[in-house]
Scaffold this motif. Structure first.
Motif, PDB file in Angstrom:
ATOM      1  N   VAL A 327       0.779  -1.173  -0.010  1.00  0.00           N
ATOM      2  CA  VAL A 327      -0.010   0.054  -0.108  1.00  0.00           C
ATOM      3  C   VAL A 327       0.859   1.270   0.181  1.00  0.00           C
ATOM      4  CG1 VAL A 327      -1.738   1.280   1.239  1.00  0.00           C
ATOM      5  CG2 VAL A 327      -2.009  -1.319   1.095  1.00  0.00           C
ATOM      6  N   GLU A 359      -8.469  -1.113  -1.072  1.00  0.00           N
ATOM      7  CA  GLU A 359      -7.898  -1.526   0.203  1.00  0.00           C
ATOM      8  C   GLU A 359      -8.171  -0.318   1.267  1.00  0.00           C
ATOM      9  OE1 GLU A 359      -5.401  -3.768   0.784  1.00  0.00           O
ATOM     10  OE2 GLU A 359      -6.192  -4.567  -0.915  1.00  0.00           O
ATOM     11  N   GLN A 360      -9.173   0.617   1.010  1.00  0.00           N
ATOM     12  CA  GLN A 360      -9.363   1.609   2.051  1.00  0.00           C
ATOM     13  C   GLN A 360     -10.036   0.856   3.190  1.00  0.00           C
ATOM     14  OE1 GLN A 360     -11.940   4.816   1.427  1.00  0.00           O
ATOM     15  NE2 GLN A 360     -10.934   6.119   2.644  1.00  0.00           N
ATOM     16  N   TRP A 379      -5.647   3.881   5.550  1.00  0.00           N
ATOM     17  CA  TRP A 379      -4.909   3.132   4.825  1.00  0.00           C
ATOM     18  C   TRP A 379      -3.988   2.345   5.706  1.00  0.00           C
ATOM     19  CZ3 TRP A 379      -7.201   6.729   1.598  1.00  0.00           C
ATOM     20  CH2 TRP A 379      -7.807   6.232   0.423  1.00  0.00           C
ATOM     21  N   THR A 394      -1.851   6.821   4.706  1.00  0.00           N
ATOM     22  CA  THR A 394      -3.251   7.667   4.190  1.00  0.00           C
ATOM     23  C   THR A 394      -2.980   9.107   3.912  1.00  0.00           C
ATOM     24  OG1 THR A 394      -4.523   6.387   6.216  1.00  0.00           O
ATOM     25  CG2 THR A 394      -5.528   8.334   5.430  1.00  0.00           C
TER      26      THR A 394
END
Length: 651
Positions: A327, A359-360, A379, A394
């Protein structure tokens, strides 16, 4: 012509330097790097670079498999081959490439190699044992190492600090409750309380006499001091553990098991990182979970996904990633492409954006102990870590995705708006941001006898705070209170020399590379003394080859601050700060030239040094994608600032 272009043109005309280049070479360098980055994207849209750490990951994986009775001769030999290949000439193993030998790491490597069948009389083990004895011996190792050795009868549980499972009952307002620990530490502590209480021993066929010096235990710290008090409390806890009747002990261990199982992730792991993963497997096994139990099966299978297999001239090797960063890597890669001038609706950018949106995290997590009414919208770092989103990922993802021209703008906008609200709500009372929790600032845990290794709390840091401030400024919120308080936190955190400490990257180059762009984005004039001090610090610490580097020893030895071999990632961090400060100088030109001259033919860069930080002073990471994405950022921002995007066409 600006002075950067003038400098480069002078290089071309005079032929000075190891090779010559014009500004066009910077553009060519960037195009090659973008092509390399595109080639590394997974079909599903994400990027992931391998994360190298040190051989304790591999030694502990081997020891775990022996403890559980699932080791194989082939697996042992592949791991042992890797461990042997990482040994230094003095017989030691270090915590980062090129670093000094570390006693605890060397002890764990020695024990793992003995388990794999290496002869203690072999030259490499003799050198290792000699290094250990000359540097404090087994007696001087960290607590984690002593606990691993205690599992196999090579150290006494009586000489390990006691970790009572009853900690699980402490309410969140009480000192030393599990939520006072950073998320990585609490996930490690909870299973270790079970291991500490049960004190299992599964003897091996050898001893560790070769590693001992016979030195007595060090004296306790003096009273009055918190460390001295906790050392004496540990004596009482040992007495309590030895009692035949402990009314709350079994209930506490069952509660701890429930806590552990509830936090197992979809990939079978815990927290997406090695320490809580292996200790959770051991704790659950001790509490009666068989190896074919679904929780255990998933956990062991998940470790295979963290295992890297490679072929070498000496035969196949296997090594374990301590964590994985898809991520984070994907968010950085999208930002890099956009900074390089790639179109905001480029298919590669859109694929990555869609993957990130999926993916949040909307599930509950431990961070809600401090922020119970805050809706989840962050995230995480890993493929599967829904319990622990982090503010750093994030913020960087919001910064990147807000620039994307997505075919579903309302969907993208709503997701990012929720994330901004979550990030704002995660601000600590002092105005800064920690990585995983808000207000995780109590220092009690640091005084415990157990805590002799790594960071155990998650207070605000300059790099994370800077990334959130930069994001808020990009959102048009620079004048709002959260951003203003974040700016003030950064101002208060600036070192006297003009730099900032880097918590999650090495070190002051990283912190300064994050803080300057954030402050400028938030409205600070580039001629402000705060910015000028930072610029002077960077210019003063530029290497003769034009790059920047900072050795990880700077976390313990201040003489290393700002000093070290040049690396592409650290050079890019310095350039990002200088470019944000509107620098048009020889320092920028020399940094650009360094990146151009050190680029490989495939568009990437080599980076032998580690530039990522897990625990300052103790645990470090080599992010394999850093050496590519950050130079792309720096090169792209240079071309945007000094030439204009309309003069080039990105690959």
């Amino acid at each position: 012509m600006n002075s950067v272009s003038t400098f480069l043109e002078t290089q071309r005309r005079t032929g000075s330097g190891p090779r010559t280049e014009t500004a066009a070479d910077v553009s060519h360098c960037l195009d090659a790097a973008v092509g390399r980055l595109r080639a590394l994207q997974h079909d599903e849209g994400w990027w992931k670079g391998d994360l190298a750490t040190n051989v304790t990951m591999d030694a502990e994986d081997l020891m775990l498999r022996h403890f559980l009775g699932i080791a194989t001769a082939d697996g042992d030999e592949q791991t042992a081959r890797w461990i042997r290949s990482q040994q230094a000439a003095d017989g030691s193993w270090s915590t980062f490439a090129g670093g000094p030998g570390d006693v605890s790491t060397t002890v764990e490597a020695w024990v793992a190699l003995r388990m794999a069948g290496d002869d203690p009389a072999a030259e490499h083990l003799q050198r290792a044992a000699a290094f250990v004895r000359a540097n404090g011996g087994l007696e001087g190792c960290r607590v984690f190492t002593h606990m691993w050795l205690s599992l196999f009868g090579l150290w006494s549980w009586h000489d390990c600090p006691d970790l009572p499972p009853e900690l699980i009952f402490l309410p969140s307002w009480a000192p030393l409750n599990i939520y006072d620990w950073g998320c990585w530490a609490r996930q490690t502590i909870v299973p270790l309380t079970i291991v500490s209480a049960l004190r299992p021993v599964r003897p091996v066929s050898f001893d560790a006499a070769d590693l001992r010096t016979g030195a007595p235990r060090p004296p306790k710290d003096r009273l009055p001091s918190w460390s001295g008090l906790f050392q004496r409390l540990d004596v009482l806890l040992h007495g309590y553990t030895s009692l035949p009747v402990k009314p709350l002990r079994n209930l506490a261990m069952r509660r701890a098991v429930e806590w552990i199982v509830a936090r197992q992730e979809a990939d079978g792991g815990w927290g997406g990182i090695q320490p809580p993963w292996v200790y959770s497997l051991i704790a659950l096994h001790l509490m009666g979970y068989s190896l074919d139990h679904p929780v255990m099966r998933a956990g062991l299978a998940g470790l295979d996904g963290f295992t890297v297999h490679e072929e070498t001239e000496d035969g196949p090797i296997r090594w374990l990633e301590a964590c994985q960063s898809p991520v984070w890597d994907t968010g950085l890669a999208v930002a890099a492409l956009l900074d390089a001038g790639v179109a905001p609706d480029d298919p590669d950018v859109l694929r990555a954006t869609d993957w990130l949106l999926d993916e949040q995290i909307t599930a509950d997590g431990d961070w809600q102990v401090r922020r119970p009414d805050l809706p989840s919208a962050g995230w995480a770092f890993e493929f599967a870590n829904d319990v622990y989103p982090d503010t750093d990922d994030t913020a960087e993802i919001v910064l990147a995705l807000r620039r994307v021209d997505h075919p579903e703008p309302k969907r993208l906008g709503a997701a990012l708006d929720r994330s901004v609200a979550w990030l704002t709500g995660m601000q600590s009372r002092d105005g800064g941001w920690g990585a995983f929790d808000a207000d995780n600032t109590r220092t009690w845990a640091e005084k415990l006898p157990f805590c002799d290794f790594g960071a155990v709390i998650d207070p605000p840091s300059a790099d994370v705070t800077a990334h959130v401030v930069e994001m808020l400024a990009a959102e048009g919120r620079a004048e709002e209170e959260p951003c203003r308080r974040g700016v003030q936190w950064l101002l208060d955190a600036q070192e006297q020399d003009g730099s900032w400490f880097g918590r999650w990257g090495a070190n002051h180059v990283y912190g300064t590379g994050a803080a300057v762009p954030a402050l400028v984005a938030a409205g600070m004039p580039t001629d402000d003394p705060v910015v000028r001090r930072a610029v002077r610090w960077l210019e003063d610490h530029q290497n003769d080859d034009g790059g920047w580097g900072e050795d990880l020893r700077s976390y313990r030895d201040p003489t290393w601050i700002g000093r070290g071999d040049s690396t592409p990632s650290q050079t890019a961090w310095a350039l990002l700060a200088l470019l944000a400060a509107d620098e048009d100088s020889d320092a920028v030109a020399r940094g650009l030239r360094h990146l151009v001259e050190t680029q490989r033919e495939d568009g990437g860069w080599d980076e032998d040094r580690y530039t990522g930080t897990g625990f300052p002073g103790d645990f470090y990471i080599s992010y394999r994608l850093y050496r590519l994405v950050f130079p792309i950022w720096a090169l792209g921002r240079y071309l945007e600032r000094f030439r204009g995007r309309d003069e080039r066409r990105p690959a």
